[in-house]
Design an enzyme around this catalytic site. Structure first.
Site, PDB file in Angstrom:
ATOM      1  N   LEU A 294       0.827  -1.165  -0.045  1.00 38.50           N
ATOM      2  CA  LEU A 294      -0.012   0.023  -0.054  1.00 38.50           C
ATOM      3  C   LEU A 294       1.019   1.160  -0.100  1.00 38.50           C
ATOM      4  O   LEU A 294       1.603   1.194   0.921  1.00 38.50           O
ATOM      5  CB  LEU A 294      -0.758   0.025   1.185  1.00 38.50           C
ATOM      6  CG  LEU A 294      -1.999   0.969   1.596  1.00 38.50           C
ATOM      7  CD1 LEU A 294      -3.051   0.630   0.471  1.00 38.50           C
ATOM      8  CD2 LEU A 294      -2.539   0.363   2.884  1.00 38.50           C
ATOM      9  N   HIS A 295       0.816   1.897  -0.994  1.00 34.30           N
ATOM     10  CA  HIS A 295       1.571   3.290  -1.090  1.00 34.30           C
ATOM     11  C   HIS A 295       0.888   4.426  -1.692  1.00 34.30           C
ATOM     12  O   HIS A 295       1.576   5.551  -1.886  1.00 34.30           O
ATOM     13  CB  HIS A 295       3.000   3.132  -1.350  1.00 34.30           C
ATOM     14  CG  HIS A 295       3.279   2.779  -3.136  1.00 34.30           C
ATOM     15  ND1 HIS A 295       2.836   1.436  -3.367  1.00 34.30           N
ATOM     16  CD2 HIS A 295       3.353   3.671  -4.020  1.00 34.30           C
ATOM     17  CE1 HIS A 295       3.259   1.646  -4.771  1.00 34.30           C
ATOM     18  NE2 HIS A 295       3.271   2.993  -5.067  1.00 34.30           N
TER      19      HIS A 295
END
Ligand code: UD1
Ligand code: UDP
Length: 352
Positions: free
Chosen positions: A202-203
């Site tokens: 997740l980024h």
């Protein structure tokens, strides 16, 4: 033929590793590898150079982090000097980061032709910084090195038809070369068994910079029925700290993984949850079901093939997504692992 290749962020090290290998195997081809320093932590940068056989950068710009304007501008100022000094016949850019855009603007204004690896990708969401970067980079590039037919069609819809080449996906090239490594060690380090865990990355700014979305996604992942190995991107670590979100339940946060460990972990996962572009593709290539934590994707073929679902930040869709079994068919979507050789051929022909 003298080429300046510009990289700076994690996915670009992966893409360039395949292309650099092909370029440097050609007699008469000289490549100057420039690292902008957009990513700089050892686990976001050095590990990719040591694991992937990427040569040490010939020039390091060391720009570091910053706002979009300050980072893009710092890369431009430093890179303008390098391109002026090196006088390449072609500048190669990769993907859709601030490094990509800065290099495109510098080369275009110095009248150096640009080859764009992974040209033509679109999410049709201009709230994504990457969409702005790729649109602008494509419109000043001379050679459009497209991974998929969708990409070629996207360019055509914007009136770009010259210099467009369907070469396949360079990430597939590297994956084919790297897969057998480290599988057992990576799973042992993470304390998981084959098929009995999930992987989460997740980024994307749209998820990390919105505490409600970040919280909804992590809460859903925490409720999954098996451990969720979660290599935490530094941006996400900071966002979690700021929002006061602590990993709980099934979540197993770890430092960002090296490429070989990450591939090994992905290849044996029950499913992958991600908002990454590259990870959606790799999950598909490894025939691992993917749940994408976004409302749209640049890789719609993976969804159409029945191996990827767009769950956005909806907890019900995320939980249902990992339980969904993929389609029986698994067509080849990303090429034959020879994209970089085709790119090297095109670069040679461009310089001839
Ligand atoms: C960038 C790209 C994104 C890509 C991602 C790959 C842009 C606009 N975004 O996002 O398209 O998918 O890389 O991972 O170019 N940080 C560190 N150490 C590092 C690097 C970053 O701590 O080595 C932290 C800094 O606080 C920084 C933040 O992460 O401000 C964001 O880094 P940045 O490179 O601006 O964007 P990414 O989110 O990594
Ligand atoms: N990756 C990695 N370690 C991790 C997470 C990702 O090596 O902990 C690799 C992954 O295998 C892929 C690339 O990084 O090759 C994707 O980069 P990222 O998700 O940062 O960016 P995006 O593809 O979304 O631009």
């Amino acid at each position: 033929m003298r080429i300046v290749s510009v990289v700076g962020a994690r996915p670009q090290f992966v893409k360039a590793a395949a292309v650099t290998r092909a370029l440097r195997s050609r007699p008469g081809m000289e490549e100057i590898l420039v690292h902008t320093g957009q990513h700089y932590d050892p686990e976001m940068s050095d590990v990719f150079f040591s694991e992937l056989g990427l040569p040490a950068p010939d020039r390091s710009l060391d720009v570091g982090s910053g706002s979009h304007a300050s980072q893009t501008a710092a890369i431009m100022v430093a890179l303008e000097k390098v391109v002026t000094e090196e006088r390449p016949e072609l500048v190669l850019i990769y993907g859709d980061t601030n490094t990509t855009l800065a290099a495109a603007l510098v080369a275009a204004k110095l009248f150096v032709p640009i080859g764009h690896v992974e040209a033509g990708m679109r999410s049709f969401d201009r709230a994504m910084p990457e969409e702005i970067n790729r649109l602008l980079a494509d419109h000043v590039s001379a050679m459009h090195l497209c991974p998929t037919r969708t990409a070629v069609g996207n360019l055509r819809a914007e009136g770009i038809t010259d210099g467009v080449h369907l070469v396949g996906d360079v990430m597939a090239d590297l994956l084919h070369l790297s897969l057998p490594h480290r599988r057992r060690a990576a799973l042992a380090e993470a304390g998981v068994s084959p098929g009995e865990y999930y992987v989460l990355t997740l980024h994307r700014a749209g998820n990390t910079d919105d505490p409600n979305r970040l919280d909804a996604i992590l809460r859903a992942a925490a409720k999954l029925d098996r451990p969720v190995v979660f290599p935490v991107h530094p941006r996400t670590a900071k966002a979690m700290e700021t929002a006061g979100i602590r990993p709980e339940g099934s979540l197993r946060p770890v430092a960002p993984a090296g490429y070989l460990s990450f591939l090994a972990l992905t290849s044996e996962a029950r499913a992958v949850l991600t908002d990454s572009g590259g990870v959606q593709k790799e999950a598909y290539m490894l025939a691992v079901p993917c749940v994408t934590l976004r409302a749209e994707t640049e890789w719609p073929e993976t969804v159409e093939a029945g191996w990827n679902v767009l769950a956005d930040a909806d907890p019900h869709a995320i939980i249902a997504g990992v339980e969904r079994r993929p389609a029986a068919d698994h067509p080849d979507l990303f090429g034959d692992g020879r994209a970089s050789e085709r790119i090297a051929d095109l670069c040679e022909a461009f310089g001839a």
